[in-house]
Design a protein around this motif. Structure first.
Motif, PDB file in Angstrom:
ATOM      1  N   ALA A  11       0.827  -1.202   0.000  1.00 14.91           N
ATOM      2  CA  ALA A  11       0.000   0.000   0.000  1.00 14.91           C
ATOM      3  C   ALA A  11       0.865   1.259   0.000  1.00 14.91           C
ATOM      4  O   ALA A  11       0.508   2.270  -0.622  1.00 14.91           O
ATOM      5  CB  ALA A  11      -0.942  -0.006   1.200  1.00 14.91           C
ATOM      6  N   ILE A  12       2.002   1.202   0.681  1.00 13.67           N
ATOM      7  CA  ILE A  12       2.923   2.348   0.689  1.00 13.67           C
ATOM      8  C   ILE A  12       3.471   2.586  -0.715  1.00 13.67           C
ATOM      9  O   ILE A  12       3.506   3.719  -1.202  1.00 13.67           O
ATOM     10  CB  ILE A  12       4.072   2.112   1.696  1.00 13.67           C
ATOM     11  CG1 ILE A  12       3.523   2.123   3.122  1.00 13.67           C
ATOM     12  CG2 ILE A  12       5.164   3.160   1.532  1.00 13.67           C
ATOM     13  CD1 ILE A  12       4.517   1.650   4.160  1.00 13.67           C
ATOM     14  N   LEU A  13       3.879   1.512  -1.380  1.00 10.70           N
ATOM     15  CA  LEU A  13       4.400   1.641  -2.736  1.00 10.70           C
ATOM     16  C   LEU A  13       3.306   2.085  -3.706  1.00 10.70           C
ATOM     17  O   LEU A  13       3.571   2.840  -4.642  1.00 10.70           O
ATOM     18  CB  LEU A  13       5.000   0.304  -3.193  1.00 10.70           C
ATOM     19  CG  LEU A  13       5.725   0.312  -4.534  1.00 10.70           C
ATOM     20  CD1 LEU A  13       6.936   1.242  -4.475  1.00 10.70           C
ATOM     21  CD2 LEU A  13       6.148  -1.091  -4.919  1.00 10.70           C
ATOM     22  N   PHE A  14       2.095   1.646  -3.468  1.00  5.71           N
ATOM     23  CA  PHE A  14       0.959   1.980  -4.320  1.00  5.71           C
ATOM     24  C   PHE A  14       0.812   3.495  -4.463  1.00  5.71           C
ATOM     25  O   PHE A  14       0.691   4.013  -5.571  1.00  5.71           O
ATOM     26  CB  PHE A  14      -0.306   1.369  -3.704  1.00  5.71           C
ATOM     27  CG  PHE A  14      -1.490   1.344  -4.602  1.00  5.71           C
ATOM     28  CD1 PHE A  14      -1.656   0.314  -5.508  1.00  5.71           C
ATOM     29  CD2 PHE A  14      -2.456   2.327  -4.529  1.00  5.71           C
ATOM     30  CE1 PHE A  14      -2.766   0.269  -6.343  1.00  5.71           C
ATOM     31  CE2 PHE A  14      -3.554   2.294  -5.356  1.00  5.71           C
ATOM     32  CZ  PHE A  14      -3.720   1.266  -6.265  1.00  5.71           C
ATOM     33  N   SER A  15       0.855   4.204  -3.355  1.00  7.95           N
ATOM     34  CA  SER A  15       0.701   5.668  -3.419  1.00  7.95           C
ATOM     35  C   SER A  15       1.924   6.326  -4.051  1.00  7.95           C
ATOM     36  O   SER A  15       1.792   7.314  -4.781  1.00  7.95           O
ATOM     37  CB  SER A  15       0.426   6.248  -2.027  1.00  7.95           C
ATOM     38  OG  SER A  15       1.476   5.912  -1.146  1.00  7.95           O
ATOM     39  N   ALA A  16       3.112   5.778  -3.807  1.00  6.85           N
ATOM     40  CA  ALA A  16       4.319   6.343  -4.416  1.00  6.85           C
ATOM     41  C   ALA A  16       4.284   6.183  -5.928  1.00  6.85           C
ATOM     42  O   ALA A  16       4.642   7.108  -6.669  1.00  6.85           O
ATOM     43  CB  ALA A  16       5.561   5.663  -3.837  1.00  6.85           C
ATOM     44  N   ILE A  17       3.838   5.024  -6.393  1.00  2.00           N
ATOM     45  CA  ILE A  17       3.761   4.788  -7.836  1.00  2.00           C
ATOM     46  C   ILE A  17       2.776   5.772  -8.471  1.00  2.00           C
ATOM     47  O   ILE A  17       3.040   6.307  -9.552  1.00  2.00           O
ATOM     48  CB  ILE A  17       3.366   3.326  -8.149  1.00  2.00           C
ATOM     49  CG1 ILE A  17       4.466   2.364  -7.704  1.00  2.00           C
ATOM     50  CG2 ILE A  17       3.087   3.143  -9.639  1.00  2.00           C
ATOM     51  CD1 ILE A  17       4.068   0.892  -7.769  1.00  2.00           C
ATOM     52  N   ALA A  18       1.668   6.012  -7.813  1.00  2.00           N
ATOM     53  CA  ALA A  18       0.677   6.952  -8.351  1.00  2.00           C
ATOM     54  C   ALA A  18       1.284   8.345  -8.522  1.00  2.00           C
ATOM     55  O   ALA A  18       1.075   9.002  -9.557  1.00  2.00           O
ATOM     56  CB  ALA A  18      -0.544   7.007  -7.433  1.00  2.00           C
ATOM     57  N   LEU A  19       2.058   8.796  -7.559  1.00  2.00           N
ATOM     58  CA  LEU A  19       2.698  10.113  -7.660  1.00  2.00           C
ATOM     59  C   LEU A  19       3.750  10.142  -8.761  1.00  2.00           C
ATOM     60  O   LEU A  19       3.862  11.125  -9.503  1.00  2.00           O
ATOM     61  CB  LEU A  19       3.320  10.502  -6.319  1.00  2.00           C
ATOM     62  CG  LEU A  19       2.337  10.847  -5.206  1.00  2.00           C
ATOM     63  CD1 LEU A  19       3.073  11.046  -3.890  1.00  2.00           C
ATOM     64  CD2 LEU A  19       1.536  12.086  -5.570  1.00  2.00           C
ATOM     65  N   ILE A  20       4.508   9.079  -8.884  1.00  2.00           N
ATOM     66  CA  ILE A  20       5.527   9.007  -9.936  1.00  2.00           C
ATOM     67  C   ILE A  20       4.861   9.004 -11.308  1.00  2.00           C
ATOM     68  O   ILE A  20       5.327   9.672 -12.237  1.00  2.00           O
ATOM     69  CB  ILE A  20       6.429   7.770  -9.716  1.00  2.00           C
ATOM     70  CG1 ILE A  20       7.338   8.022  -8.517  1.00  2.00           C
ATOM     71  CG2 ILE A  20       7.239   7.459 -10.962  1.00  2.00           C
ATOM     72  CD1 ILE A  20       8.095   6.812  -8.040  1.00  2.00           C
ATOM     73  N   MET A  21       3.770   8.280 -11.442  1.00  2.00           N
ATOM     74  CA  MET A  21       3.055   8.252 -12.726  1.00  2.00           C
ATOM     75  C   MET A  21       2.540   9.646 -13.085  1.00  2.00           C
ATOM     76  O   MET A  21       2.555  10.034 -14.258  1.00  2.00           O
ATOM     77  CB  MET A  21       1.895   7.250 -12.676  1.00  2.00           C
ATOM     78  CG  MET A  21       2.337   5.801 -12.600  1.00  2.00           C
ATOM     79  SD  MET A  21       3.375   5.285 -13.983  1.00  2.00           S
ATOM     80  CE  MET A  21       2.266   5.536 -15.352  1.00  2.00           C
ATOM     81  N   ALA A  98       8.620  -8.111  -7.702  1.00  2.00           N
ATOM     82  CA  ALA A  98       8.578  -7.807  -9.136  1.00  2.00           C
ATOM     83  C   ALA A  98       8.101  -6.364  -9.361  1.00  2.00           C
ATOM     84  O   ALA A  98       8.621  -5.650 -10.228  1.00  2.00           O
ATOM     85  CB  ALA A  98       7.673  -8.800  -9.860  1.00  2.00           C
ATOM     86  N   SER A  99       7.150  -5.933  -8.569  1.00  2.00           N
ATOM     87  CA  SER A  99       6.645  -4.558  -8.672  1.00  2.00           C
ATOM     88  C   SER A  99       7.741  -3.542  -8.351  1.00  2.00           C
ATOM     89  O   SER A  99       7.908  -2.547  -9.068  1.00  2.00           O
ATOM     90  CB  SER A  99       5.465  -4.377  -7.714  1.00  2.00           C
ATOM     91  OG  SER A  99       5.017  -3.048  -7.704  1.00  2.00           O
ATOM     92  N   VAL A 100       8.493  -3.808  -7.306  1.00  2.00           N
ATOM     93  CA  VAL A 100       9.589  -2.910  -6.926  1.00  2.00           C
ATOM     94  C   VAL A 100      10.650  -2.872  -8.029  1.00  2.00           C
ATOM     95  O   VAL A 100      11.172  -1.797  -8.363  1.00  2.00           O
ATOM     96  CB  VAL A 100      10.203  -3.332  -5.567  1.00  2.00           C
ATOM     97  CG1 VAL A 100      11.474  -2.559  -5.273  1.00  2.00           C
ATOM     98  CG2 VAL A 100       9.185  -3.129  -4.443  1.00  2.00           C
ATOM     99  N   LEU A 101      10.955  -4.019  -8.613  1.00  2.00           N
ATOM    100  CA  LEU A 101      11.937  -4.054  -9.706  1.00  2.00           C
ATOM    101  C   LEU A 101      11.449  -3.246 -10.911  1.00  2.00           C
ATOM    102  O   LEU A 101      12.232  -2.509 -11.517  1.00  2.00           O
ATOM    103  CB  LEU A 101      12.234  -5.501 -10.109  1.00  2.00           C
ATOM    104  CG  LEU A 101      13.039  -6.313  -9.098  1.00  2.00           C
ATOM    105  CD1 LEU A 101      13.119  -7.777  -9.527  1.00  2.00           C
ATOM    106  CD2 LEU A 101      14.428  -5.727  -8.912  1.00  2.00           C
ATOM    107  N   CYS A 102      10.181  -3.377 -11.256  1.00  2.00           N
ATOM    108  CA  CYS A 102       9.627  -2.585 -12.367  1.00  2.00           C
ATOM    109  C   CYS A 102       9.698  -1.095 -12.058  1.00  2.00           C
ATOM    110  O   CYS A 102      10.015  -0.289 -12.938  1.00  2.00           O
ATOM    111  CB  CYS A 102       8.186  -3.001 -12.649  1.00  2.00           C
ATOM    112  SG  CYS A 102       8.026  -4.604 -13.442  1.00  2.00           S
ATOM    113  N   LEU A 103       9.413  -0.741 -10.822  1.00  2.00           N
ATOM    114  CA  LEU A 103       9.498   0.666 -10.432  1.00  2.00           C
ATOM    115  C   LEU A 103      10.939   1.171 -10.540  1.00  2.00           C
ATOM    116  O   LEU A 103      11.181   2.282 -11.024  1.00  2.00           O
ATOM    117  CB  LEU A 103       8.968   0.856  -9.013  1.00  2.00           C
ATOM    118  CG  LEU A 103       8.972   2.287  -8.487  1.00  2.00           C
ATOM    119  CD1 LEU A 103       8.119   3.205  -9.362  1.00  2.00           C
ATOM    120  CD2 LEU A 103       8.482   2.318  -7.051  1.00  2.00           C
ATOM    121  N   MET A 104      11.897   0.343 -10.120  1.00  2.00           N
ATOM    122  CA  MET A 104      13.307   0.741 -10.227  1.00  2.00           C
ATOM    123  C   MET A 104      13.710   0.941 -11.686  1.00  2.00           C
ATOM    124  O   MET A 104      14.397   1.912 -12.014  1.00  2.00           O
ATOM    125  CB  MET A 104      14.197  -0.313  -9.565  1.00  2.00           C
ATOM    126  CG  MET A 104      14.129  -0.292  -8.055  1.00  2.00           C
ATOM    127  SD  MET A 104      14.998  -1.661  -7.250  1.00  2.00           S
ATOM    128  CE  MET A 104      16.583  -1.625  -8.024  1.00  2.00           C
TER     129      MET A 104
END
Length: 132
Positions: A11-21, A98-104
């Motif tokens: 859930a923490i990564l979820f919000s970070a990804i939204a901001l990055i997008m 896998a999600s963290v790797l894609c984000l990286m």
């Protein structure tokens, strides 16, 4: 591995990804505007515009790939949360990795795009120096 993972972790990564997008989308709009400006202003400084086209094309492609990797990270993060919710934390943890790797990967592509962006600005500055 993931037996201690809770819904809060992805859930923490979820919000970070939204901001990055959102930031990636803004970069896309800036590039799109630059390309439209070059197209509408074809008669003014065509030599400078021609020099910028390869950088703009490369940046546009990089933004496409960083957005794609961000979307994949977002989807994987969501799927990870689903597996944790249905009480399969090990599968959820693997998908989260896998999600963290894609984000990286998305962030590394973003860094590459920024480096190219500075080259584009160098072209404009060099042209300005030549005028003065």
């Amino acid at each position: 591995m993931g037996s201690h993972m809770t819904l809060g972790t992805p859930a923490i990564l979820f919000s970070a990804i939204a901001l990055i997008m959102l930031a990636f989308t803004n970069r896309f709009f800036v590039i799109a505007k630059l390309i439209r400006d070059i197209h509408s202003d074809r008669g003014n400084r065509p030599d400078l515009q021609v020099k910028q086209i390869p950088n703009l094309r490369k940046r546009l492609n990089l933004i496409k790939y960083m957005q794609a990797m961000g979307v994949i990270a977002f989807i994987l993060c969501t799927v990870s949360m689903m597996f944790i919710f249905i009480e399969h934390p090990d599968i959820g943890a693997g998908i989260f990795i896998a999600s963290v790797l894609c984000l990286m990967i998305s962030l590394l592509i973003s860094l590459w795009e920024v480096m190219i962006s500075t080259k584009a600005l160098d072209i404009v500055l060099a042209d300005r120096e030549d005028e003065g």
